[in-house]
Design a protein around this motif. Structure first.
Motif, PDB file in Angstrom:
ATOM      1  N   LEU A 506      21.102  -4.107 -14.427  1.00  0.00           N
ATOM      2  CA  LEU A 506      20.877  -4.328 -12.916  1.00  0.00           C
ATOM      3  C   LEU A 506      20.562  -5.750 -12.730  1.00  0.00           C
ATOM      4  O   LEU A 506      19.661  -6.085 -13.449  1.00  0.00           O
ATOM      5  N   GLU A 507      21.068  -6.428 -11.792  1.00  0.00           N
ATOM      6  CA  GLU A 507      21.042  -7.863 -11.363  1.00  0.00           C
ATOM      7  C   GLU A 507      20.405  -7.935  -9.988  1.00  0.00           C
ATOM      8  O   GLU A 507      19.864  -8.917  -9.617  1.00  0.00           O
ATOM      9  N   GLU A 508      20.725  -6.919  -9.182  1.00  0.00           N
ATOM     10  CA  GLU A 508      20.263  -6.816  -7.637  1.00  0.00           C
ATOM     11  C   GLU A 508      19.727  -5.350  -7.545  1.00  0.00           C
ATOM     12  O   GLU A 508      20.603  -4.254  -7.479  1.00  0.00           O
ATOM     13  N   LEU A 509      18.747  -5.314  -6.887  1.00  0.00           N
ATOM     14  CA  LEU A 509      18.158  -4.320  -6.403  1.00  0.00           C
ATOM     15  C   LEU A 509      17.356  -4.224  -5.085  1.00  0.00           C
ATOM     16  O   LEU A 509      16.486  -4.823  -5.012  1.00  0.00           O
ATOM     17  N   ASP A 510      17.853  -3.525  -4.083  1.00  0.00           N
ATOM     18  CA  ASP A 510      17.137  -3.623  -2.724  1.00  0.00           C
ATOM     19  C   ASP A 510      16.551  -2.232  -2.520  1.00  0.00           C
ATOM     20  O   ASP A 510      17.173  -0.880  -2.354  1.00  0.00           O
ATOM     21  N   LEU A 511      15.181  -2.295  -2.512  1.00  0.00           N
ATOM     22  CA  LEU A 511      14.518  -0.953  -2.052  1.00  0.00           C
ATOM     23  C   LEU A 511      13.470  -1.264  -0.880  1.00  0.00           C
ATOM     24  O   LEU A 511      12.416  -0.512  -0.780  1.00  0.00           O
ATOM     25  N   GLY A 512      14.022  -1.927   0.064  1.00  0.00           N
ATOM     26  CA  GLY A 512      13.520  -2.284   1.255  1.00  0.00           C
ATOM     27  C   GLY A 512      13.248  -1.043   2.144  1.00  0.00           C
ATOM     28  O   GLY A 512      14.183  -0.104   2.196  1.00  0.00           O
ATOM     29  N   TRP A 513      12.249  -1.000   2.718  1.00  0.00           N
ATOM     30  CA  TRP A 513      11.666   0.242   3.536  1.00  0.00           C
ATOM     31  C   TRP A 513      11.731   1.615   2.927  1.00  0.00           C
ATOM     32  O   TRP A 513      12.281   2.404   3.612  1.00  0.00           O
ATOM     33  N   CYS A 514      11.707   1.553   1.648  1.00  0.00           N
ATOM     34  CA  CYS A 514      11.428   2.828   0.612  1.00  0.00           C
ATOM     35  C   CYS A 514       9.808   3.086   0.710  1.00  0.00           C
ATOM     36  O   CYS A 514       9.175   2.876  -0.192  1.00  0.00           O
ATOM     37  N   ASN A 542       7.134  -2.996   1.873  1.00  0.00           N
ATOM     38  CA  ASN A 542       6.154  -1.962   0.903  1.00  0.00           C
ATOM     39  C   ASN A 542       4.734  -2.620   0.906  1.00  0.00           C
ATOM     40  O   ASN A 542       4.562  -3.764   0.001  1.00  0.00           O
ATOM     41  N   ARG A 543       3.892  -2.017   1.742  1.00  0.00           N
ATOM     42  CA  ARG A 543       2.599  -2.661   1.612  1.00  0.00           C
ATOM     43  C   ARG A 543       1.831  -2.621   0.460  1.00  0.00           C
ATOM     44  O   ARG A 543       0.607  -3.313   0.364  1.00  0.00           O
ATOM     45  N   SER A 544       2.130  -1.851  -0.740  1.00  0.00           N
ATOM     46  CA  SER A 544       1.459  -1.751  -1.728  1.00  0.00           C
ATOM     47  C   SER A 544       1.770  -2.775  -2.794  1.00  0.00           C
ATOM     48  O   SER A 544       0.968  -2.768  -4.060  1.00  0.00           O
ATOM     49  N   ILE A 565       9.302  -9.665  -0.042  1.00  0.00           N
ATOM     50  CA  ILE A 565       7.940  -8.902  -0.102  1.00  0.00           C
ATOM     51  C   ILE A 565       7.224  -8.698   1.408  1.00  0.00           C
ATOM     52  O   ILE A 565       6.016  -8.801   1.342  1.00  0.00           O
ATOM     53  N   LEU A 566       8.074  -8.684   2.277  1.00  0.00           N
ATOM     54  CA  LEU A 566       7.644  -8.930   3.651  1.00  0.00           C
ATOM     55  C   LEU A 566       6.618  -7.671   3.878  1.00  0.00           C
ATOM     56  O   LEU A 566       6.928  -6.595   3.324  1.00  0.00           O
ATOM     57  N   GLY A 567       5.566  -8.144   4.694  1.00  0.00           N
ATOM     58  CA  GLY A 567       4.611  -6.923   4.998  1.00  0.00           C
ATOM     59  C   GLY A 567       3.483  -6.483   3.753  1.00  0.00           C
ATOM     60  O   GLY A 567       2.609  -5.811   4.304  1.00  0.00           O
ATOM     61  N   THR A 568       3.519  -6.992   2.713  1.00  0.00           N
ATOM     62  CA  THR A 568       2.582  -6.826   1.691  1.00  0.00           C
ATOM     63  C   THR A 568       1.225  -7.219   1.933  1.00  0.00           C
ATOM     64  O   THR A 568       1.010  -8.408   2.794  1.00  0.00           O
ATOM     65  N   ARG A 569       0.040  -6.515   1.639  1.00  0.00           N
ATOM     66  CA  ARG A 569      -1.385  -7.120   2.176  1.00  0.00           C
ATOM     67  C   ARG A 569      -1.976  -7.432   0.886  1.00  0.00           C
ATOM     68  O   ARG A 569      -3.103  -7.744   1.030  1.00  0.00           O
ATOM     69  N   MET A 570      -1.405  -7.250  -0.388  1.00  0.00           N
ATOM     70  CA  MET A 570      -2.029  -7.301  -1.544  1.00  0.00           C
ATOM     71  C   MET A 570      -1.755  -8.573  -2.661  1.00  0.00           C
ATOM     72  O   MET A 570      -2.164  -8.536  -3.543  1.00  0.00           O
ATOM     73  N   VAL A 591       7.842 -13.966   2.742  1.00  0.00           N
ATOM     74  CA  VAL A 591       6.434 -13.404   2.776  1.00  0.00           C
ATOM     75  C   VAL A 591       6.073 -13.293   4.240  1.00  0.00           C
ATOM     76  O   VAL A 591       4.966 -13.271   4.406  1.00  0.00           O
ATOM     77  N   SER A 592       6.999 -12.743   4.946  1.00  0.00           N
ATOM     78  CA  SER A 592       6.630 -12.487   6.505  1.00  0.00           C
ATOM     79  C   SER A 592       5.622 -11.309   6.469  1.00  0.00           C
ATOM     80  O   SER A 592       5.786 -10.567   5.998  1.00  0.00           O
ATOM     81  N   PHE A 593       4.683 -11.434   7.714  1.00  0.00           N
ATOM     82  CA  PHE A 593       3.773 -10.574   7.760  1.00  0.00           C
ATOM     83  C   PHE A 593       2.870 -10.307   6.565  1.00  0.00           C
ATOM     84  O   PHE A 593       2.208  -9.068   6.357  1.00  0.00           O
ATOM     85  N   CYS A 594       2.759 -11.088   5.309  1.00  0.00           N
ATOM     86  CA  CYS A 594       1.942 -10.853   4.378  1.00  0.00           C
ATOM     87  C   CYS A 594       0.610 -11.482   4.749  1.00  0.00           C
ATOM     88  O   CYS A 594       0.368 -12.829   4.732  1.00  0.00           O
TER      89      CYS A 594
END
Length: 620
Positions: A506-514, A542-544, A565-570, A591-594
């Motif tokens: 795998l070279e590309e993986l989209d797990l957005g909004w999971c 994924n905020r985690s 990694i849009l939206g992460t707080r960590m 890094v939007s909304f990080c």
């Protein structure tokens, strides 16, 4: 003294052309009102202008949001504005799936079709229905974030609320322009100058191209201005443009709407010339190479000039790769029938966006594939709402060499129909974005299509257990290079573990909004350690996601080019700096909304790593 008759003849011919052009665009009543037109410098106030917002969103090619939500979906375009005149990133707006050129520079990117007209640059579309059919006088598009994506506005003669569908559906371009770069992301009301049409409409289509944008464009509402009665043009508006004479001659000769292209396809008569000039002295292959640069309509026109060029223009070798998407509004059963004899060797076929509202029938599509499907390797059918189970069955029977199948946004195909795809064991690319594929059919496809390299399951909401799907991929699809699981709602760390262990190419993986993936389970760390070839990884919303995950990516995935990694707080600035220092090929970092990454940090990182596009979105 030279005679004046030649000059009078020229003037007479010019006036004749003006009248003929006027006659083609005017009704008998308008011609009788010519004196009134000539004595006025503006349109006569026949009736009151109607202003209306879109009542309903009928169709669209993609959206950022979920199928079961209103956030960032095309359905937000219906009704009055939610956000405008405010600027910024708001969930109440309509957002398409992609922006920029990032999607053209990742492992899943597809090769473009040649012969695409330079005037066609649309990437996405949305169709809007309005309450009252009117003759459009203006269209306002309310853009609230990163404007400038709209490249074409069309009107349709069909009334979506009429009980009696018309015999012919006609689309007219109200306005079109190449993509332009707009300075700044601020909101604006986009009001292009549209042309007048000779039929009322309550169906408007926007086509967009987001390739020049720095982020997702956001649309809030569309306003249609129009009048109930056909307006009378002023003399200034009806004056002929000498640059349009040739184009108008073509329109008169070939007609408009679907008939235009069909007549070009079907014309077999050509003029008798005394010779073929010097073309018959050129090698056959050289002439073929020269003609390969022409668009399909130009090829059809050239076929009428002489016997030699007719032979070349109808040679099946000219139709090895054929994209009919640019002509979606004019393609129907008759078009496919005329093309059959020329497409017996076709390998790439793009019918995306075509055939809707009855233009292509199941029988017409089936007849075409039975003649032209044996050599097909790539078949693009995005947004083909005429497709049903019979069509998929015909595809699997008539296209034994098929390697790429795109059914993106074909949301009218019934779930059971997807079982037929399992018969095409040679498939290497399968795009099922926004389809109703179910778990049983997908398991069968994965079991029998072990050659798959690119698979898109984004927004496939009818799959019940993505862990089971991921386990089957890990066991059967060892050659998988790209996987889109955008907005899959139930995959867990168990499915990710099976996937990472079995699909290590795998070279590309989209797990957005999971939302079911949690960093605390070690799933992202496991991905980073098992998939060292990753070039694109989307963990959107994924905020985690935390510093440990970023540091594992920096240590193991040094070929990484795109990370969201849009939206992460960590995630802290320190871990991002490690990532940027390690991944020399990184070009996109969202890094939007990080919460830990403010504008000051972004400016510092941009200064240290100028080759990386670091995106920080905002809301006002």
């Amino acid at each position: 003294m030279p005679p004046v008759f030649p000059m009078l003849t020229v003037l007479s011919m010019f006036y004749y052309m003006c009248l003929r052009r006027r006659a083609r665009t005017a009704t008998r009543g308008e011609m009788n009102s010519r004196r009134a037109i000539e004595s006025s410098t503006r349109a006569l106030p026949i009736n009151v202008e109607i202003v209306q917002y879109a009542k309903e969103v009928l169709d669209f090619s993609s959206h950022y949001g979920s199928e079961n939500s209103m956030s960032y979906t095309m359905w937000n375009l219906a009704g009055i504005p939610n956000v405008y005149p405010s600027s910024g990133d708001f969930t109440q707006t309509a957002v398409f799936r992609t922006y920029g050129t990032w999607w053209d520079h990742c492992p899943s990117a597809r090769l473009p079709f040649k012969r695409t007209p330079t005037t066609f640059c649309s990437q996405d579309y949305v169709e809007l229905a309005f309450e009252e059919p009117v003759y459009p006088t203006a269209v306002h598009v309310l853009e609230t974030y990163h404007p400038g994506a709209v490249v074409r506005i069309l009107a349709c003669s069909a009334n979506p609320y009429s009980q009696n569908p018309p015999a012919e559906v006609r689309w007219e371009v109200l306005w079109s322009e190449a993509p332009t770069k707009v300075n700044g992301p601020q909101a604006r009301q986009f009001t292009p100058s549209i042309k007048q049409i000779n039929f009322p409409t309550n169906l408007i289509r926007l086509e967009v191209n987001s390739s020049l944008l720095d982020y997702y464009t956001e649309l809030d509402a569309v306003v249609l201005h129009g009048v109930k009665e056909r307006p009378v043009l002023s003399l200034k508006a009806s004056m002929i443009d000498m640059n349009d004479i040739d184009e108008d001659e073509d329109e008169e000769k070939y007609g408009c709407g679907m008939d235009a292209l069909n007549k070009q396809f079907s014309i077999v008569a050509f003029r008798e010339w005394p010779s073929n000039g010097y073309f018959d002295k050129l090698p056959y292959e050289l002439i073929q190479l020269i003609l390969s640069h022409l668009t399909v309509p130009d090829l059809c026109r050239l076929a009428q000039t002489c016997k030699l060029l007719y032979q070349h223009c109808c040679d099946p070798l000219q139709y090895i790769h054929l994209s009919l998407q640019p002509y979606w509004a004019r393609i129907n059963d008759t078009s496919l029938e005329h093309l059959q004899s020329r497409c017996t060797l076709i390998q790439w076929l793009n019918l995306s966006w075509t055939g809707n509202r009855g233009a292509i029938s199941v029988s017409g599509f089936s007849r075409f594939l039975k003649v032209c499907g044996s050599e097909l390797v790539r078949l693009e059918l995005s947004c083909g709402h005429f497709l049903n189970e019979t069509c998929l069955e015909v595809i699997t029977e008539m296209c034994p060499n098929l390697q790429e199948l795109n059914l993106s946004s074909c949301d009218k195909i019934p779930p059971q129909a997807f079982n037929h795809i399992a018969k095409v064991g040679s498939l290497k690319r399968l795009i099922l974005y926004r389809t109703k594929v179910e778990q049983t059919a997908l398991l069968s496809i994965l079991n029998f299509c072990s050659e798959l390299q690119h698979l898109s399951l984004g927004s496939c909401v009818m799959i019940e257990d993505y862990d089971l799907i991921a386990s089957m991929m890990g066991a059967k699809c060892k050659k998988l290079r790209s996987l889109d699981l955008w907005r899959c709602k139930n995959i867990t760390e168990n499915g990710i573990a099976e996937l990472a262990s079995g699909c290590q190419l795998l070279e590309e993986l989209d797990l957005g909004w999971c939302p079911t993936l949690q960093s605390s389970t070690g799933c992202f760390t496991n991905l980073a350690r098992k998939l060292p070839n990753l070039q694109k990884l989307f963990l959107t919303a994924n905020r985690s996601v935390c510093d440990t995950d970023i540091e594992e990516l920096a240590a193991n995935c040094t070929h990484l080019r795109q990370l969201d990694i849009l939206g992460t707080r960590m995630v802290s600035p320190a871990s991002l700096r490690k990532l940027l220092e390690s991944c020399k090929d990184l070009s996109l970092l969202d890094v939007s909304f990080c919460s830990q990454i403010d504008n000051r940090v972004v400016l510092e990182l941009n200064a240290s790593f100028p080759n990386v596009f670091i995106k920080k979105s905002f809301t006002q």
